[in-house]
Design an enzyme around this catalytic site. Structure first.
Site, short mmCIF file in Angstrom:
data_model
loop_
_atom_site.label_atom_id
_atom_site.label_comp_id
_atom_site.label_asym_id
_atom_site.label_seq_id
_atom_site.Cartn_x
_atom_site.Cartn_y
_atom_site.Cartn_z
N LYS A 14 -1.40 3.55 -1.00
CA LYS A 14 -0.67 2.58 -1.81
C LYS A 14 -1.53 1.98 -2.92
O LYS A 14 -1.02 1.73 -4.00
CB LYS A 14 0.02 1.50 -1.00
CG LYS A 14 -0.72 0.86 0.08
CD LYS A 14 0.11 -0.19 0.79
CE LYS A 14 -0.66 -0.93 1.86
NZ LYS A 14 -2.04 -0.69 2.07
N ARG A 89 3.20 -8.90 4.41
CA ARG A 89 3.08 -8.07 5.61
C ARG A 89 3.63 -8.73 6.85
O ARG A 89 3.62 -8.12 7.92
CB ARG A 89 1.61 -7.77 5.91
CG ARG A 89 0.98 -6.88 4.93
CD ARG A 89 -0.38 -6.41 5.39
NE ARG A 89 -1.07 -5.97 4.21
CZ ARG A 89 -2.06 -5.09 4.19
NH1 ARG A 89 -2.50 -4.58 5.30
NH2 ARG A 89 -2.60 -4.74 3.06
N ARG A 128 -12.21 8.77 4.67
CA ARG A 128 -12.62 7.71 3.75
C ARG A 128 -13.81 6.94 4.31
O ARG A 128 -14.69 6.50 3.56
CB ARG A 128 -11.44 6.76 3.49
CG ARG A 128 -11.77 5.64 2.52
CD ARG A 128 -10.53 4.86 2.11
NE ARG A 128 -10.17 3.84 3.10
CZ ARG A 128 -9.09 3.08 3.00
NH1 ARG A 128 -8.26 3.24 2.01
NH2 ARG A 128 -8.83 2.18 3.90
N ARG A 134 -16.02 1.79 4.32
CA ARG A 134 -15.37 0.49 4.52
C ARG A 134 -15.54 0.07 5.97
O ARG A 134 -15.31 0.86 6.88
CB ARG A 134 -13.88 0.60 4.18
CG ARG A 134 -13.51 -0.20 2.94
CD ARG A 134 -12.08 0.02 2.56
NE ARG A 134 -11.12 -0.59 3.46
CZ ARG A 134 -9.83 -0.72 3.18
NH1 ARG A 134 -9.37 -0.30 2.03
NH2 ARG A 134 -9.01 -1.27 4.06
N ARG A 145 -4.94 -1.45 12.95
CA ARG A 145 -4.23 -1.70 11.69
C ARG A 145 -2.90 -0.94 11.67
O ARG A 145 -1.89 -1.46 11.19
CB ARG A 145 -5.11 -1.30 10.50
CG ARG A 145 -6.17 -2.37 10.19
CD ARG A 145 -7.39 -1.80 9.49
NE ARG A 145 -7.07 -1.16 8.24
CZ ARG A 145 -7.78 -0.13 7.72
NH1 ARG A 145 -8.81 0.35 8.38
NH2 ARG A 145 -7.43 0.39 6.58
P1 ADP Z 1 -4.94 -1.38 4.59
O1 ADP Z 1 -3.53 -1.47 4.16
O2 ADP Z 1 -5.49 -0.01 4.54
O3 ADP Z 1 -5.22 -2.06 5.90
P2 ADP Z 1 -5.78 -3.26 2.52
O4 ADP Z 1 -6.89 -3.06 1.56
O5 ADP Z 1 -4.42 -3.41 1.98
O6 ADP Z 1 -5.90 -2.03 3.51
O7 ADP Z 1 -6.11 -4.52 3.45
C1 ADP Z 1 -7.35 -4.64 4.10
C2 ADP Z 1 -7.36 -5.87 5.00
O8 ADP Z 1 -7.18 -7.06 4.20
C3 ADP Z 1 -6.26 -5.95 6.06
O9 ADP Z 1 -6.57 -5.21 7.22
C4 ADP Z 1 -6.21 -7.46 6.31
O10 ADP Z 1 -7.29 -7.89 7.11
C5 ADP Z 1 -6.41 -8.03 4.92
N1 ADP Z 1 -5.11 -8.21 4.23
C6 ADP Z 1 -4.67 -7.53 3.13
N2 ADP Z 1 -3.43 -7.94 2.79
C7 ADP Z 1 -3.07 -8.87 3.69
C8 ADP Z 1 -1.90 -9.66 3.90
N3 ADP Z 1 -0.82 -9.56 3.10
N4 ADP Z 1 -1.89 -10.52 4.94
C9 ADP Z 1 -2.95 -10.65 5.75
N5 ADP Z 1 -4.07 -9.94 5.63
C10 ADP Z 1 -4.14 -9.06 4.62
#
Ligand code: ADP
Length: 203
Positions: A14, A89, A128, A134, A145
């Site tokens: 995404k 989310r 990755r 990461r 996740r």
């Molecule tokens: P992914 O979708 O691969 O988990 P992201 O880069 O979108 O990766 O998010 C990484 C982390 O950042 C999440 O696992 C969470 O800890 C935090 N995070 C991102 N967006 C949100 C959100 N909308 N609400 C809560 N935590 C978030």
């Protein structure tokens, strides 16, 4: 003036696709994950607070995340529209976003959902982990996740289905092909719901 969301499980691509779609549409892509990682790296108060959640693959608490998004979408570069990547989310985040949009007199025009089978997601994320390192790309954290996505975020998408603005798109195959599918899906939703920009024949 397009306000859109892109949702999808971890590893669905995404972030990559959000940047491409936003660029094509002349709007800004806003990734909550990127903002959190930037703050972690810069050791800001927000970063220090968020780090423990991110490293464990947990959601950062809604109040922190909502405040961050509220500040971000008020910035001048978001005035012409935005594509939110990774937000909302949770049900609480959906509610908060609804309030923010209502306060500004705007609404969402499209919600894109990128679909990729879990087996492929795990493979992509482990690959990755080797290249990008990461901290949250370890087997256990990846599984957690994915579980959270299926438990909570899938329901978030459902909450937009009634508005007729959700498009599910196959997130497997070539990156360029996926971008094309997403752009086509945006067009289809906007044509169907009447939110395509009006082209002035006189200009
Ligand atoms: P992914 O979708 O691969 O988990 P992201 O880069 O979108 O990766 O998010 C990484 C982390 O950042 C999440 O696992 C969470 O800890 C935090 N995070 C991102 N967006 C949100 C959100 N909308 N609400 C809560 N935590 C978030």
């Amino acid at each position: 003036m397009t306000r859109m969301l892109i949702m999808g499980p971890p590893g669905s691509g995404k972030g990559t696709q959000a940047a491409r779609i936003a660029d094509k549409m002349g709007i800004v892509a806003i990734s909550t994950g990127d903002i959190f990682r930037y703050n972690v790296k810069e050791l800001t108060d927000l970063g220090k607070e968020a780090k423990k959640y991110i490293d464990n693959g947990d959601f950062v608490p809604d109040d922190v995340t909502n405040r961050m998004v509220e500040d971000r979408i008020k910035q001048p570069d978001a005035a012409n529209g935005f594509l939110l990547d990774g937000y909302p989310r949770t049900a609480g985040q959906v509610e908060a976003l609804n309030e923010m949009l209502k306060a500004s007199g705007h609404s969402l025009s499209v919600v894109l959902q990128l679909e990729v089978p879990d087996e492929e997601l795990v493979q992509r994320l482990l690959a990755r982990a080797d290249s990008e390192g990461r901290a949250d790309d370890t087997s256990e954290v990846i599984q957690h996740r994915l579980d959270l996505y299926h438990e909570q975020t899938a329901a978030v998408i459902e909450s937009y289905v009634d508005q007729g603005i959700v498009a599910r798109v196959d997130g497997t195959g070539q990156i360029d092909d996926i971008t094309e599918r997403l752009l086509q899906a945006v067009y289809n939703v906007r044509a169907r719901t009447g939110t395509l920009p009006v082209i002035n024949a006189d200009s």
